[in-house]
Design a protein around this motif. Structure first.
Motif, PDB file in Angstrom:
ATOM      1  N   GLY A 148      16.833   4.846   5.661  1.00  0.00           N
ATOM      2  CA  GLY A 148      16.369   6.022   4.955  1.00  0.00           C
ATOM      3  C   GLY A 148      15.302   5.725   3.919  1.00  0.00           C
ATOM      4  N   ILE A 149      14.461   4.752   4.196  1.00  0.00           N
ATOM      5  CA  ILE A 149      13.421   4.346   3.250  1.00  0.00           C
ATOM      6  C   ILE A 149      12.166   5.175   3.505  1.00  0.00           C
ATOM      7  N   PRO A 150      11.706   5.948   2.537  1.00  0.00           N
ATOM      8  CA  PRO A 150      10.489   6.748   2.732  1.00  0.00           C
ATOM      9  C   PRO A 150       9.240   5.889   2.574  1.00  0.00           C
ATOM     10  N   TYR A 151       8.136   6.346   3.160  1.00  0.00           N
ATOM     11  CA  TYR A 151       6.870   5.631   3.043  1.00  0.00           C
ATOM     12  C   TYR A 151       5.725   6.618   3.189  1.00  0.00           C
ATOM     13  N   LEU A 152       4.533   6.148   2.862  1.00  0.00           N
ATOM     14  CA  LEU A 152       3.338   6.988   2.895  1.00  0.00           C
ATOM     15  C   LEU A 152       2.644   6.883   4.251  1.00  0.00           C
ATOM     16  N   HIS A 153       1.810   7.863   4.559  1.00  0.00           N
ATOM     17  CA  HIS A 153       0.984   7.855   5.764  1.00  0.00           C
ATOM     18  C   HIS A 153      -0.483   7.847   5.333  1.00  0.00           C
ATOM     19  N   ASP A 154      -1.237   6.864   5.776  1.00  0.00           N
ATOM     20  CA  ASP A 154      -2.645   6.746   5.422  1.00  0.00           C
ATOM     21  C   ASP A 154      -3.483   7.496   6.462  1.00  0.00           C
ATOM     22  N   PRO A 155      -4.180   8.558   6.070  1.00  0.00           N
ATOM     23  CA  PRO A 155      -4.977   9.302   7.054  1.00  0.00           C
ATOM     24  C   PRO A 155      -6.111   8.486   7.649  1.00  0.00           C
ATOM     25  N   ALA A 156      -6.541   7.432   6.964  1.00  0.00           N
ATOM     26  CA  ALA A 156      -7.626   6.599   7.495  1.00  0.00           C
ATOM     27  C   ALA A 156      -7.217   5.899   8.776  1.00  0.00           C
ATOM     28  N   ASN A 157      -5.904   5.750   8.986  1.00  0.00           N
ATOM     29  CA  ASN A 157      -5.438   5.068  10.196  1.00  0.00           C
ATOM     30  C   ASN A 157      -5.780   5.836  11.462  1.00  0.00           C
TER      31      ASN A 157
ATOM     32  N   SER B 153       0.813  -1.210   0.000  1.00  0.00           N
ATOM     33  CA  SER B 153       0.000   0.000   0.000  1.00  0.00           C
ATOM     34  C   SER B 153       0.850   1.265   0.000  1.00  0.00           C
ATOM     35  N   GLY B 154       2.090   1.137   0.424  1.00  0.00           N
ATOM     36  CA  GLY B 154       2.974   2.291   0.523  1.00  0.00           C
ATOM     37  C   GLY B 154       3.244   2.732   1.937  1.00  0.00           C
ATOM     38  N   GLY B 155       2.526   2.156   2.916  1.00  0.00           N
ATOM     39  CA  GLY B 155       2.787   2.450   4.314  1.00  0.00           C
ATOM     40  C   GLY B 155       4.098   1.824   4.765  1.00  0.00           C
ATOM     41  N   PRO B 156       4.519   2.086   6.004  1.00  0.00           N
ATOM     42  CA  PRO B 156       5.827   1.584   6.457  1.00  0.00           C
ATOM     43  C   PRO B 156       5.929   0.065   6.468  1.00  0.00           C
ATOM     44  N   ASP B 157       4.849  -0.624   6.845  1.00  0.00           N
ATOM     45  CA  ASP B 157       4.912  -2.078   6.950  1.00  0.00           C
ATOM     46  C   ASP B 157       5.111  -2.723   5.583  1.00  0.00           C
ATOM     47  N   SER B 158       4.251  -2.366   4.624  1.00  0.00           N
ATOM     48  CA  SER B 158       4.350  -2.999   3.308  1.00  0.00           C
ATOM     49  C   SER B 158       5.568  -2.493   2.536  1.00  0.00           C
ATOM     50  N   THR B 159       5.990  -1.251   2.810  1.00  0.00           N
ATOM     51  CA  THR B 159       7.211  -0.767   2.171  1.00  0.00           C
ATOM     52  C   THR B 159       8.422  -1.561   2.660  1.00  0.00           C
ATOM     53  N   ALA B 160       8.459  -1.863   3.956  1.00  0.00           N
ATOM     54  CA  ALA B 160       9.529  -2.708   4.487  1.00  0.00           C
ATOM     55  C   ALA B 160       9.488  -4.088   3.847  1.00  0.00           C
ATOM     56  N   LEU B 161       8.282  -4.623   3.666  1.00  0.00           N
ATOM     57  CA  LEU B 161       8.134  -5.927   3.017  1.00  0.00           C
ATOM     58  C   LEU B 161       8.722  -5.897   1.612  1.00  0.00           C
TER      59      LEU B 161
END
Length: 360
Positions: free
Chosen positions: A159-168, A6-14
């Protein structure tokens, strides 16, 4: 394998971890992002994930959730759509494994939500680390034992960027309201790690009870089904079972007979308040549940047959109690059964458990 990112930190790490391991494993890795289209800018976020994936040398696809969106049960509908889209894309690209980045924190939230909704052991078992998603396709959650903080730290260190989902953080959703309560819960010792451990214990005990129920079903089932019955069971064998095993045995029988998904409390009312007391007293009883007529005859036979048609009660009378905005009210009810509702909607005849929410 196909990564759901999705682009959040968890899936970006994956995604970054899979890219780093790709050469060592020799596994073909692809990435997919489901664009639910629920807020402005979601398409741009999905494209940003695609750019990050291509930078890592990973093929990427955007899977749009098209069509009208429901006014109620939005997160449940989004979850069902997401898994259906991922399963279809996995089949299209020849993937046998879909990986999601659910963490220990997600598991703890799931357990809390199911507890609030009145789930039994099967629901409190939370999300499994691995399950079938479709024929020939497995869904895996490799981060389910890791706290979210570990993945945040891993991304920060690289230094890996990721998105923040406002729905959270949107209080419209029960999962977001629970997140806001974590500080108070943790002060009382109710930590994500302890809830995740509860899920493991519930899964272990539920598996043992389900196994006992399957053996009991095989022992109690009578050959043939006279009259209009779909299947018959030996009532004396059912009456001798512990209540927890008998409950699951009848649930299994309802599934085998093609019954619709059922609420746990209605199953408990059928088995614990009507069927078992009647069998143990030796008196007949007839009840309907999940589109089936369950009857205990005077000779001790328990039969399951299609329920006769009946008029539906007025919707107002059927929906009398509950305040929808309170946690657990107005959400998907608690079920008991073999399949957790954290994927596509199951076909009729397969019982489901737990309470499904968008993060599952």
């Amino acid at each position: 394998m196909l990564l759901a990112v999705s682009g959040g930190p968890d899936s970006t790490a994956l995604m970054h971890a899979a890219a780093a391991l790709r050469g060592a494993t020799g596994v073909s890795v692809q990435v997919a992002t489901v664009d639910h289209g629920l807020r402005a800018g979601s398409d741009a976020e999905a494209e940003a994930v695609g750019q990050a994936a291509r930078t890592l040398g990973l093929p990427h696809a955007i899977l749009p959730w098209s069509g009208p969106k429901p006014g109620t049960g939005l997160q449940d509908a989004a979850r069902n759509a997401r898994y259906a889209l991922l399963a279809a894309h996995a089949e299209a690209v020849g993937a046998g494994l879909v990986l999601t980045a659910h963490t220990q924190d997600d598991q703890a939230e799931t357990v809390l939500m199911r507890l609030a909704a009145g789930s039994g052991l099967a629901g409190l078992a939370g999300m499994p680390a691995e399950r079938g998603l479709a024929p020939g396709l497995t869904l895996g959650r490799p981060f389910l034992h890791l706290p979210k903080s570990a993945l945040l730290a891993w991304c920060a260190a690289r230094g890996i960027p990721y998105l923040h989902d406002p729905a959270n953080a949107n209080p419209r959703f029960a999962r977001a309201r629970l997140r806001a309560s974590w500080p108070a819960l943790e002060r009382e010792g109710l930590t994500p790690a302890r809830l995740a451990r509860l899920a493991e214990r519930a899964a272990r005990d539920e598996a043992a009870l389900r196994s006992a129920a399957e053996r009991a079903f095989d022992t109690a089932r009578r050959p043939g089904a006279p009259g209009g019955a779909i299947l018959c069971l030996e009532g004396a064998a059912l009456a001798a079972l512990p209540d927890a095993v008998a409950l699951r045995c009848i649930d299994l029988a309802l599934s085998r007979a093609g019954g619709a998904p059922r609420r746990l409390e209605r199953l408990e009312a059928l088995v614990l308040e009507s069927l078992l007391p009647a069998l143990r007293r030796g008196v007949p009883v007839r009840r309907t549940l999940a589109g089936l007529l369950v009857a205990a005859e005077a000779d001790g036979t328990v039969s399951l047959a299609p329920a006769p048609p009946r008029r539906r009660r007025a919707a107002g009378a059927a929906l009398a109690a509950g305040v929808p905005e309170l946690l657990g009210n107005g959400d998907t009810p608690a079920y008991i059964g073999e399949v957790c509702t954290d994927g596509p909607e199951q076909p009729r005849g397969m019982s489901v458990l737990g309470v499904a929410h968008a993060k599952d």
